[in-house]
Design a protein around this motif. Sequence first.
Motif, PDB file in Angstrom:
ATOM      1  N   GLN A   1       0.836  -1.197   0.000  1.00 39.89           N
ATOM      2  CA  GLN A   1       0.000   0.000   0.000  1.00 39.89           C
ATOM      3  C   GLN A   1       0.873   1.249   0.000  1.00 39.89           C
TER       4      GLN A   1
ATOM      5  N   HIS B   1       0.114   5.556   0.069  1.00 43.97           N
ATOM      6  CA  HIS B   1      -0.899   6.615   0.160  1.00 43.97           C
ATOM      7  C   HIS B   1      -0.269   7.936  -0.267  1.00 43.97           C
TER       8      HIS B   1
ATOM      9  N   GLN C   1      -0.814  -3.516  -3.956  1.00 43.22           N
ATOM     10  CA  GLN C   1      -2.239  -3.842  -4.002  1.00 43.22           C
ATOM     11  C   GLN C   1      -3.117  -2.601  -3.942  1.00 43.22           C
ATOM     12  N   GLN C   2      -2.617  -1.540  -3.330  1.00 39.04           N
ATOM     13  CA  GLN C   2      -3.388  -0.300  -3.212  1.00 39.04           C
ATOM     14  C   GLN C   2      -2.480   0.900  -3.468  1.00 39.04           C
TER      15      GLN C   2
ATOM     16  N   HIS D   1      -3.202   5.158  -3.408  1.00 43.77           N
ATOM     17  CA  HIS D   1      -4.206   6.192  -3.151  1.00 43.77           C
ATOM     18  C   HIS D   1      -3.720   7.513  -3.738  1.00 43.77           C
TER      19      HIS D   1
ATOM     20  N   SER E   1      -6.094  10.270  -4.503  1.00 45.36           N
ATOM     21  CA  SER E   1      -7.195  11.236  -4.499  1.00 45.36           C
ATOM     22  C   SER E   1      -6.697  12.651  -4.206  1.00 45.36           C
TER      23      SER E   1
ATOM     24  N   GLN F   1      -5.406  -3.891  -6.530  1.00 46.64           N
ATOM     25  CA  GLN F   1      -6.817  -4.113  -6.242  1.00 46.64           C
ATOM     26  C   GLN F   1      -7.595  -2.849  -6.006  1.00 46.64           C
ATOM     27  N   GLN F   2      -6.891  -1.761  -5.666  1.00 49.75           N
ATOM     28  CA  GLN F   2      -7.576  -0.493  -5.359  1.00 49.75           C
ATOM     29  C   GLN F   2      -6.725   0.678  -5.805  1.00 49.75           C
ATOM     30  N   ILE F   3      -7.354   1.647  -6.476  1.00 51.33           N
ATOM     31  CA  ILE F   3      -6.668   2.848  -6.903  1.00 51.33           C
ATOM     32  C   ILE F   3      -7.597   4.035  -6.725  1.00 51.33           C
TER      33      ILE F   3
END
Length: 248
Positions: free
Chosen positions: A191, A193, A218-219, A221, A223, A246-248
């Motif tokens: 991950q 961020h 996997q992630q 971030h 935003s 798995q997450q963006i």
Amino acid sequence: PVGLFAAFQASEAMACIQYQDLEEKESHVAQAWTDFLSVEGVVPPSTPEERWKAFGDLKLELAPTEEVKLTQASQALKTQLLLAEAKISKLNVDLGTFPYQVFAALPTSGVAVHLQARRFFFVDYLPGILGSATSCDLSNNNIGAEGVGKLAEALQVNQTLQQIHLSYSRIGDEGAGKLAEALQVNQTLQQIHLSYSRIGDEGAGKLAEALQVNQTLQQIHLSSNGIGDEGAGKLAEALQVNQTLQQI
């Protein structure tokens, strides 16, 4: 015992560390000897022989603990002994109050470490600080491109970190590019961020290139950055190749 002797040797070495911001000719760890081993009316141990005996006495008193939260220098010696005796499972370290030079010298191998810092002034110690950390929170730091460059260098050799928080870090496109280079090499991060980090299309493009190579993340971030259609398009192209995110 080997663990006890190693802890003692490390403490003697760390007791020689001198800090430029202290007027005293004494390190934080040396002061920790005084704070931790002193009792009312008793002079703290001052010679290596006395300190060796004190270590032995401490060993008999210390019990295994699941987690230790490090917030002040006076905890250094007890923590060091617990680590040497493999009696700690997890460390939660506040690098804003616990001396980062001391933490970088602790034998943390095999221990889950979570780091928190709100002042990014320890870049030269990053390899040691991140040595066995599994998560690191450096958000809300104005580390900029230069600071994240030092971080990226540490990430290229680190083999334990799984999460890193860099939101509100103002790394910009240049910093994103340096992180992207690290992500192409690092094999443990899961991950990252990067919200509110002033990343635009150029930085997103560099991260997209890294995502085409990286096989562990996997992630990610992103935003509240300045990523437009161009940057989003490059990230979308990377997702067609990447098989782990798995997450963006």
